[in-house]
Design a protein around this motif. Structure first.
Motif, PDB file in Angstrom:
ATOM      1  N   ALA A  71       0.772  -1.350   0.136  1.00  0.00           N
ATOM      2  CA  ALA A  71       0.007   0.037   0.036  1.00  0.00           C
ATOM      3  C   ALA A  71       0.900   1.253  -0.026  1.00  0.00           C
ATOM      4  O   ALA A  71       0.398   2.518  -0.362  1.00  0.00           O
ATOM      5  N   VAL A  72       2.069   1.222   0.663  1.00  0.00           N
ATOM      6  CA  VAL A  72       2.911   2.239   0.695  1.00  0.00           C
ATOM      7  C   VAL A  72       4.134   2.160  -0.367  1.00  0.00           C
ATOM      8  O   VAL A  72       5.100   2.682  -0.245  1.00  0.00           O
ATOM      9  N   ALA A  73       4.192   1.331  -1.368  1.00  0.00           N
ATOM     10  CA  ALA A  73       5.053   1.168  -2.250  1.00  0.00           C
ATOM     11  C   ALA A  73       6.356   0.804  -1.767  1.00  0.00           C
ATOM     12  O   ALA A  73       7.329   1.182  -2.183  1.00  0.00           O
ATOM     13  N   GLY A  74       6.319  -0.058  -0.581  1.00  0.00           N
ATOM     14  CA  GLY A  74       7.533  -0.461  -0.093  1.00  0.00           C
ATOM     15  C   GLY A  74       8.714  -1.050  -0.808  1.00  0.00           C
ATOM     16  O   GLY A  74      10.061  -0.749  -0.748  1.00  0.00           O
ATOM     17  N   ALA A  75       8.245  -1.759  -2.104  1.00  0.00           N
ATOM     18  CA  ALA A  75       9.478  -2.125  -2.883  1.00  0.00           C
ATOM     19  C   ALA A  75       9.903  -1.354  -3.816  1.00  0.00           C
ATOM     20  O   ALA A  75      10.973  -1.599  -4.437  1.00  0.00           O
ATOM     21  N   LEU A  76       9.369   0.040  -3.809  1.00  0.00           N
ATOM     22  CA  LEU A  76      10.113   1.246  -4.548  1.00  0.00           C
ATOM     23  C   LEU A  76      10.612   2.025  -3.917  1.00  0.00           C
ATOM     24  O   LEU A  76      11.300   2.838  -4.695  1.00  0.00           O
ATOM     25  N   LEU A  77      10.386   2.121  -2.669  1.00  0.00           N
ATOM     26  CA  LEU A  77      11.056   3.344  -2.110  1.00  0.00           C
ATOM     27  C   LEU A  77      12.464   3.113  -1.616  1.00  0.00           C
ATOM     28  O   LEU A  77      12.920   1.861  -1.313  1.00  0.00           O
ATOM     29  N   PRO A  78      13.217   4.051  -1.411  1.00  0.00           N
ATOM     30  CA  PRO A  78      14.607   3.885  -1.033  1.00  0.00           C
ATOM     31  C   PRO A  78      14.821   3.216   0.344  1.00  0.00           C
ATOM     32  O   PRO A  78      13.859   3.151   0.989  1.00  0.00           O
ATOM     33  N   ASP A  79      16.091   2.628   0.392  1.00  0.00           N
ATOM     34  CA  ASP A  79      16.546   1.879   1.522  1.00  0.00           C
ATOM     35  C   ASP A  79      16.365   2.918   2.831  1.00  0.00           C
ATOM     36  O   ASP A  79      16.745   3.939   2.736  1.00  0.00           O
ATOM     37  N   GLY A  80      15.561   2.327   3.841  1.00  0.00           N
ATOM     38  CA  GLY A  80      15.429   3.014   5.076  1.00  0.00           C
ATOM     39  C   GLY A  80      14.200   3.897   5.052  1.00  0.00           C
ATOM     40  O   GLY A  80      13.383   3.911   5.954  1.00  0.00           O
ATOM     41  N   ILE A  81      14.000   4.587   4.022  1.00  0.00           N
ATOM     42  CA  ILE A  81      12.672   5.168   3.884  1.00  0.00           C
ATOM     43  C   ILE A  81      11.343   4.218   3.915  1.00  0.00           C
ATOM     44  O   ILE A  81      10.630   4.212   4.451  1.00  0.00           O
ATOM     45  N   ASP A  82      11.929   3.131   2.961  1.00  0.00           N
ATOM     46  CA  ASP A  82      10.722   2.061   3.041  1.00  0.00           C
ATOM     47  C   ASP A  82      10.365   1.744   4.267  1.00  0.00           C
ATOM     48  O   ASP A  82       9.008   1.456   4.773  1.00  0.00           O
ATOM     49  N   TYR A  83      11.358   1.224   5.495  1.00  0.00           N
ATOM     50  CA  TYR A  83      10.674   0.947   6.489  1.00  0.00           C
ATOM     51  C   TYR A  83      10.063   2.058   7.462  1.00  0.00           C
ATOM     52  O   TYR A  83       9.372   1.589   8.320  1.00  0.00           O
ATOM     53  N   ALA A  84      10.673   3.136   7.531  1.00  0.00           N
ATOM     54  CA  ALA A  84      10.078   4.152   8.095  1.00  0.00           C
ATOM     55  C   ALA A  84       8.682   4.264   7.771  1.00  0.00           C
ATOM     56  O   ALA A  84       7.802   4.606   8.653  1.00  0.00           O
ATOM     57  N   VAL A  85       8.457   4.316   6.467  1.00  0.00           N
ATOM     58  CA  VAL A  85       6.923   4.379   6.058  1.00  0.00           C
ATOM     59  C   VAL A  85       6.288   3.333   6.213  1.00  0.00           C
ATOM     60  O   VAL A  85       4.899   3.449   6.767  1.00  0.00           O
ATOM     61  N   PHE A  86       6.580   2.096   6.226  1.00  0.00           N
ATOM     62  CA  PHE A  86       5.999   0.937   6.283  1.00  0.00           C
ATOM     63  C   PHE A  86       5.520   0.695   7.916  1.00  0.00           C
ATOM     64  O   PHE A  86       4.355   0.418   8.363  1.00  0.00           O
ATOM     65  N   ASP A  87       6.495   1.004   8.884  1.00  0.00           N
ATOM     66  CA  ASP A  87       6.091   1.057  10.344  1.00  0.00           C
ATOM     67  C   ASP A  87       4.879   2.184  10.673  1.00  0.00           C
ATOM     68  O   ASP A  87       4.028   1.915  11.451  1.00  0.00           O
ATOM     69  N   PHE A  88       5.164   3.343  10.032  1.00  0.00           N
ATOM     70  CA  PHE A  88       4.313   4.455  10.439  1.00  0.00           C
ATOM     71  C   PHE A  88       2.739   3.845   9.785  1.00  0.00           C
ATOM     72  O   PHE A  88       1.884   4.053  10.322  1.00  0.00           O
ATOM     73  N   ALA A  89       2.705   3.112   8.500  1.00  0.00           N
ATOM     74  CA  ALA A  89       1.661   2.557   8.258  1.00  0.00           C
ATOM     75  C   ALA A  89       0.683   1.855   8.780  1.00  0.00           C
ATOM     76  O   ALA A  89      -0.348   1.654   9.235  1.00  0.00           O
ATOM     77  N   VAL A  90       1.807   0.865   9.519  1.00  0.00           N
ATOM     78  CA  VAL A  90       0.993  -0.122  10.454  1.00  0.00           C
ATOM     79  C   VAL A  90       0.616   0.480  11.742  1.00  0.00           C
ATOM     80  O   VAL A  90      -0.464  -0.055  12.052  1.00  0.00           O
ATOM     81  N   ASN A  91       1.231   1.442  12.190  1.00  0.00           N
ATOM     82  CA  ASN A  91       0.827   1.926  13.413  1.00  0.00           C
ATOM     83  C   ASN A  91      -0.338   2.916  13.331  1.00  0.00           C
ATOM     84  O   ASN A  91      -1.273   3.166  13.979  1.00  0.00           O
ATOM     85  N   SER A  92      -0.717   3.815  12.053  1.00  0.00           N
ATOM     86  CA  SER A  92      -1.407   4.938  11.736  1.00  0.00           C
ATOM     87  C   SER A  92      -2.071   4.643  10.558  1.00  0.00           C
ATOM     88  O   SER A  92      -3.104   5.694  10.212  1.00  0.00           O
TER      89      SER A  92
END
Length: 250
Positions: A71-92
């Motif tokens: 849902a947040v295009a984790g496979a396409l985001l740069p390294d590190g940003i992918d995880y930060a956005v992913f965890d934010f998505a899970v939480n909020s």
């Protein structure tokens, strides 16, 4: 990047913990961060809380990938940003995480991470984006009415996400790759002087030995022998007619 999904998921699961059914939590009953609503959406439509508690690892990964990572295009985001956005998505929620990322990047906040958002994310240093996103995330959480109940845990979680995301973003620059030595090749150039005590060459012709040098004394001896032989030959040639004709020569 998609190669980071397994690592990002393991970090998220450490924050999510196990079973939770806190009435103050708007997400309701959850197991390893998977809500009953999402479990019913992706695994079993009429699932019960008891079935949610028995969710398998594969089912957990499937829910997180489909509902959050993709849902947040984790496979396409740069390294590190992918995880930060992913965890934010899970939480909020994925929509909010995407909008906050877009706000940090200065692009249209439509909640959908597409080419424009991805291009902006790749154009800025990952560390700058991660820090700004985590700051914005924490500011959002502090305004929630549930902050008094969950604020301490959320604050620790955002700090951990920031630290781990920065490590992931820096990994490609700090990882040292050891390259094994290439095996000896038949085309390799042999050393000009083999080490002392080295055995004979194998699998290749040995180079010819250089000629030995002749000392002055040895050369003089050879010349003397040559002169003596020439003298004897001269004397024999001088008496050759006498010997052949039987004439006595004085």
């Amino acid at each position: 990047m998609d190669r980071n999904f397994a690592r990002a998921l393991s970090l998220v699961l450490k924050s999510e913990g196990g079973w939770s059914d806190n009435p103050a939590d708007p997400g309701g009953a959850t197991m390893k961060g998977v809500t009953l609503a999402n479990f019913r959406r992706y695994v079993k439509a009429d699932a019960t809380k008891a079935e949610l508690r028995r969710i398998s690892d594969d089912q957990v990964a499937m829910v997180y990938r489909r509902f959050y990572w993709d849902a947040v295009a984790g496979a396409l985001l740069p390294d590190g940003i992918d995880y930060a956005v992913f965890d934010f998505a899970v939480n909020s929620g994925p929509g909010r995480a995407a909008k906050y990322l877009q706000a940090v990047l200065g692009v249209v906040q439509d909640g959908r991470i597409g080419p424009a958002t991805l291009a902006a994310a790749g154009a800025k240093p990952a560390g700058v984006v991660i820090d700004a996103l985590c700051d914005a995330r924490l500011a959002f959480l502090e305004k929630l009415p549930t902050w008094p109940s969950f604020g301490r845990g959320w604050s620790a979680r955002v700090a951990s996400v920031r630290r781990q995301a920065l490590l992931i973003s820096a990994a490609p620059l700090t990882t040292t790759v050891s390259v094994p030595s290439a095996p000896a090749s038949a085309d390799a150039v042999a050393p000009t002087a083999p080490p002392a005590g080295a055995g004979p060459h194998t699998g290749a012709e040995a180079p010819a030995a250089p000629p030995e040098s002749v000392s002055p004394a040895k050369a003089a001896g050879i010349l003397a022998l040559i002169a003596l032989a020439l003298g004897a030959l001269t004397a024999w040639a001088a008496h050759l007619p006498c010997n052949l004709l039987g004439v006595f020569c004085q």
